[in-house]
Structure formats: C-alpha cells, structure tokens
Design a protein around this motif. Structure first.
Motif, PDB file in Angstrom:
ATOM      1  N   GLY A   1       3.486  13.975  -0.406  1.00 11.65           N
ATOM      2  CA  GLY A   1       2.584  13.059  -1.092  1.00 11.65           C
ATOM      3  C   GLY A   1       1.490  12.530  -0.176  1.00 11.65           C
ATOM      4  O   GLY A   1       1.356  12.936   0.983  1.00 11.65           O
ATOM      5  N   PRO A   2       0.683  11.602  -0.698  1.00 15.50           N
ATOM      6  CA  PRO A   2      -0.422  11.051   0.094  1.00 15.50           C
ATOM      7  C   PRO A   2       0.079  10.255   1.289  1.00 15.50           C
ATOM      8  O   PRO A   2       1.138   9.618   1.230  1.00 15.50           O
ATOM      9  CB  PRO A   2      -1.159  10.145  -0.908  1.00 15.50           C
ATOM     10  CG  PRO A   2      -0.168   9.854  -1.984  1.00 15.50           C
ATOM     11  CD  PRO A   2       0.728  11.036  -2.065  1.00 15.50           C
TER      12      PRO A   2
ATOM     13  N   VAL B   1       2.503   7.588  -6.291  1.00 14.94           N
ATOM     14  CA  VAL B   1       1.638   8.741  -6.575  1.00 14.94           C
ATOM     15  C   VAL B   1       2.421  10.041  -6.410  1.00 14.94           C
ATOM     16  O   VAL B   1       2.232  11.007  -7.165  1.00 14.94           O
ATOM     17  CB  VAL B   1       0.401   8.719  -5.659  1.00 14.94           C
ATOM     18  CG1 VAL B   1      -0.411   9.998  -5.811  1.00 14.94           C
ATOM     19  CG2 VAL B   1      -0.471   7.503  -5.959  1.00 14.94           C
ATOM     20  N   SER B   2       3.327  10.087  -5.426  1.00 19.58           N
ATOM     21  CA  SER B   2       4.122  11.294  -5.196  1.00 19.58           C
ATOM     22  C   SER B   2       5.091  11.565  -6.339  1.00 19.58           C
ATOM     23  O   SER B   2       5.618  12.674  -6.458  1.00 19.58           O
ATOM     24  CB  SER B   2       4.903  11.180  -3.884  1.00 19.58           C
ATOM     25  OG  SER B   2       6.008  10.302  -4.031  1.00 19.58           O
TER      26      SER B   2
ATOM     27  N   PRO C   1       4.380  11.319   5.230  1.00 25.57           N
ATOM     28  CA  PRO C   1       4.835  10.009   4.756  1.00 25.57           C
ATOM     29  C   PRO C   1       6.357   9.980   4.623  1.00 25.57           C
ATOM     30  O   PRO C   1       6.927  10.720   3.816  1.00 25.57           O
ATOM     31  CB  PRO C   1       4.141   9.847   3.397  1.00 25.57           C
ATOM     32  CG  PRO C   1       3.711  11.216   2.999  1.00 25.57           C
ATOM     33  CD  PRO C   1       3.484  11.977   4.253  1.00 25.57           C
ATOM     34  N   CYS C   2       7.006   9.163   5.434  1.00 28.92           N
ATOM     35  CA  CYS C   2       8.466   9.081   5.477  1.00 28.92           C
ATOM     36  C   CYS C   2       8.934   7.693   5.053  1.00 28.92           C
ATOM     37  O   CYS C   2       8.226   6.709   5.202  1.00 28.92           O
ATOM     38  CB  CYS C   2       8.975   9.368   6.887  1.00 28.92           C
ATOM     39  SG  CYS C   2       8.893  11.107   7.376  1.00 28.92           S
ATOM     40  N   HIS C   3      10.145   7.643   4.573  1.00 29.98           N
ATOM     41  CA  HIS C   3      10.751   6.380   4.144  1.00 29.98           C
ATOM     42  C   HIS C   3      11.270   5.584   5.330  1.00 29.98           C
ATOM     43  O   HIS C   3      11.079   4.370   5.421  1.00 29.98           O
ATOM     44  CB  HIS C   3      11.892   6.689   3.162  1.00 29.98           C
ATOM     45  CG  HIS C   3      12.480   5.497   2.512  1.00 29.98           C
ATOM     46  ND1 HIS C   3      13.423   4.706   3.133  1.00 29.98           N
ATOM     47  CD2 HIS C   3      12.281   4.944   1.280  1.00 29.98           C
ATOM     48  CE1 HIS C   3      13.768   3.719   2.317  1.00 29.98           C
ATOM     49  NE2 HIS C   3      13.093   3.846   1.192  1.00 29.98           N
TER      50      HIS C   3
ATOM     51  N   ALA D   1       0.830  -1.206   0.000  1.00 29.27           N
ATOM     52  CA  ALA D   1       0.000   0.000   0.000  1.00 29.27           C
ATOM     53  C   ALA D   1       0.863   1.255   0.000  1.00 29.27           C
ATOM     54  O   ALA D   1       0.589   2.218  -0.732  1.00 29.27           O
ATOM     55  CB  ALA D   1      -0.936  -0.012   1.208  1.00 29.27           C
ATOM     56  N   ASN D   2       1.923   1.263   0.802  1.00 31.35           N
ATOM     57  CA  ASN D   2       2.784   2.443   0.866  1.00 31.35           C
ATOM     58  C   ASN D   2       3.591   2.635  -0.408  1.00 31.35           C
ATOM     59  O   ASN D   2       3.852   3.779  -0.826  1.00 31.35           O
ATOM     60  CB  ASN D   2       3.716   2.330   2.079  1.00 31.35           C
ATOM     61  CG  ASN D   2       2.980   2.486   3.395  1.00 31.35           C
ATOM     62  OD1 ASN D   2       1.773   2.757   3.409  1.00 31.35           O
ATOM     63  ND2 ASN D   2       3.678   2.300   4.494  1.00 31.35           N
ATOM     64  N   THR D   3       3.976   1.532  -1.030  1.00 31.35           N
ATOM     65  CA  THR D   3       4.692   1.634  -2.304  1.00 31.35           C
ATOM     66  C   THR D   3       3.807   2.296  -3.359  1.00 31.35           C
ATOM     67  O   THR D   3       4.272   3.124  -4.159  1.00 31.35           O
ATOM     68  CB  THR D   3       5.146   0.237  -2.764  1.00 31.35           C
ATOM     69  OG1 THR D   3       6.003  -0.330  -1.766  1.00 31.35           O
ATOM     70  CG2 THR D   3       5.892   0.303  -4.085  1.00 31.35           C
ATOM     71  N   ARG D   4       2.537   1.954  -3.342  1.00 30.20           N
ATOM     72  CA  ARG D   4       1.598   2.591  -4.285  1.00 30.20           C
ATOM     73  C   ARG D   4       1.478   4.091  -3.988  1.00 30.20           C
ATOM     74  O   ARG D   4       1.432   4.921  -4.915  1.00 30.20           O
ATOM     75  CB  ARG D   4       0.228   1.916  -4.188  1.00 30.20           C
ATOM     76  CG  ARG D   4       0.197   0.487  -4.709  1.00 30.20           C
ATOM     77  CD  ARG D   4      -1.235  -0.044  -4.687  1.00 30.20           C
ATOM     78  NE  ARG D   4      -1.337  -1.438  -5.081  1.00 30.20           N
ATOM     79  CZ  ARG D   4      -1.365  -1.871  -6.343  1.00 30.20           C
ATOM     80  NH1 ARG D   4      -1.278  -1.007  -7.337  1.00 30.20           N
ATOM     81  NH2 ARG D   4      -1.468  -3.164  -6.605  1.00 30.20           N
TER      82      ARG D   4
END
Length: 306
Positions: free
Chosen positions: A125-126, A74-75, A179-181, A67-70
């Motif tokens: 991003g989202p 988007v970003s 949203p952080c890596h 989900a986070n990869t998607r």
C-alpha cells in the motif's frame, strides 16, 4: 491544534444526528478505544489518541498515527476512516465485522496464509508518513530507561552484543522499506467475515523491513519452530533460507524490544513491574542460546551452508 476541552461523545452525537451508546474496550495500550452505536444500526470504533503514549516513547505522535491509519485504509487492510473529530486527535473507524484473534488463533496453520496475505497487502500500500527501525527503537527505549531510572529486565543488557550481530547480519541483504505495522499483537488481527484478515491499531507503524512484521507475528503469538518457516514461505512465495533467517532473527529482536516496552509502560503509565517483560527476555535468550542461532546469522548474511 487539539482542544483538550473537547468532548468526543458530544462531537459524535452532533455528527451522528442523535444519541449514541458508548462501550469502552480494553487493550488500547494507553489510548481510549470504544464501540459507538447509533440509530439505524450504525456502528463504529472510536479511537482517541493520548499524546502521553508518544511522550513515553511507546507510540507515534497522534497526527502521524492518524495519517498512517488513513494510508492503511487505502490498502484495504486497515479499517476505513469514517470521521475525524474536530479539535481532537480522535477518529471514528469502521467496526470490522469478524473475529478478533488471540495468540492461539494466530498459531492456527489454516490462518497463516491469510495473515501473510494481509501483511503483503499492507506492505504493497501507500507509504506511511514516517520511517521506523526496530534497532533505533531499542536504543531509544534503553535511553529512556536510563534517563528515567527504569529497571531493565534481568539479562537484557547481556544480550545487546548479540543484537548488534543481528543488525549487522541483516544489513548484508537489506530489503526495501515498506509500510509496516511494527506491533502485530494477536488482537490487532481480525478474521473478517469476508474471509480476509484485516489489521488494526497503527500506534507503532512506519516504513520498515517487511520481514520484521512477520517476525513480530511469530514473537507475539509465540510460534513453535515449525510455524515460522510456514509464515515466511506463505509471505515470500516459497522456502528461502536467507529470508527465513531474517524473519527468525527479527522474532528475537521483537521479544527484546517488547520486554523493554513493557518495562517502560509499567514504569511510566501503569505502575508495578510487568512480569511479561521478564518472560519476553527469557524467551529471546533461549533463542539466542540455541545452537541454531549462529546458522541463522550466516544464512541472513547469505553465507553458504556446508
């Protein structure tokens, strides 16, 4: 439900409509990563997520990472998701054209503005599907070491009171979670052919303090002292003692947490002790023993400088 008997290569071959060539890539941190080439010059990255990574406390549950990869795609910073393999926690991703970075490249001053821009784009991003706290991560890894009888790197436990001081100082002026890596190893950064830096591998991603990603870049690439304010200034738009201190303190915590991750990874997934765990702890200790550490704490709390 994932189907453990599903063959990713057979699924890709059927989807691609013909034979494919698979080249395994090292560095998946427990996950399988491979380059896939098909007819017509088509090329993708295959990422097959091993649930054992999450079970060992070293990454997200596969569906959360997917989900986070998607969302990262988007970003525009993360690779585009081309295809989800049916019955498997596996993705075919855009194979980003460009140069995969190493620590020396991440330390190049000319690349630092691009790294800061990539972080800003991801952070704007989202939102991701989960929240993340590096301090909760630290506690979780320590608990896992206790439960499984895994050795903690020498000197690590002695520095936990200082970590608590850092957490309290950062709580004085919290930044909104974005949203952080949360795992910005040099090899997760790609200097794309178009001139921008892209970010891959969302194994540890989650909504968190944006300053942590900057401190993590500095820790993973072992930045010299002059590059940390350069990265912070490029990201935040100029010098700010409070924000610089925030990044510098997160750098220390990143080293301590990565030392624990190395101990857990080699204790549960790989085997013998990882010498990097001791190296990362010693590096954090040097920063904690530096006379400037107290000033960083005060600056992060917003106290005046005399």
């Amino acid at each position: 439900m994932p189907d453990p008997s599903a063959d990713p290569i057979a699924l890709i071959t059927a989807w691609a409509g013909g034979p494919v060539t698979i080249t395994e890539i090292e560095g998946g941190r427990g996950h399988r990563v491979a380059r896939v080439e098909a007819g017509g010059g088509r090329r993708w990255l295959l990422r097959v997520l091993d649930p054992g990574v999450a079970a060992a406390g070293l990454g997200l549950e596969p569906e959360t990472e997917i989900a986070n990869t998607r969302q990262a795609a988007v970003s525009g910073v993360g690779p585009q998701v081309v295809h989800r393999l049916a019955g498997l926690p596996a993705l075919l991703l855009e194979d980003i054209e460009g140069r995969a970075l190493d620590a020396a490249a991440v330390r190049e001053p000319d690349l630092i503005p691009g790294i800061a821009r990539a972080c800003r784009r991801l952070h704007a991003g989202p939102a991701f599907a989960n929240d993340f706290s590096i301090f909760a991560e630290l506690e979780g890894l320590l608990g896992l070491c206790r439960r499984r009888g895994l050795p903690v790197p020498d000197g690590h436990a002695d520095r936990l009171p200082a970590v608590a001081d850092i957490e309290r100082a950062l709580a004085h002026w919290p930044l909104p979670a974005v949203p952080c890596h949360n795992g910005l190893l040099p090899q997760t950064l790609i200097a794309a052919d178009g001139g921008e830096v892209r970010i891959t591998d969302y194994r540890l991603s989650g909504n968190h303090d944006p300053a942590f990603d900057l401190g993590d870049v500095a820790a993973e690439a072992d930045y010299p002292a002059d590059l940390v304010p350069m990265l912070a200034g490029a990201y935040f738009g100029g010098p700010d003692r409070r924000l610089f201190a925030r990044v510098a303190l997160y750098r220390i915590v990143s080293d301590l947490v990565c030392a624990l991750r190395s101990a857990v990874r080699h204790g549960l997934l790989v085997g013998p002790a990882d010498p990097r765990a001791g190296e990362r702890t010693r590096r954090a200790v040097r920063h904690l023993d530096d006379p400037a550490f107290g000033r960083l704490i005060d600056d992060a709390r917003g106290l005046p400088s005399f």
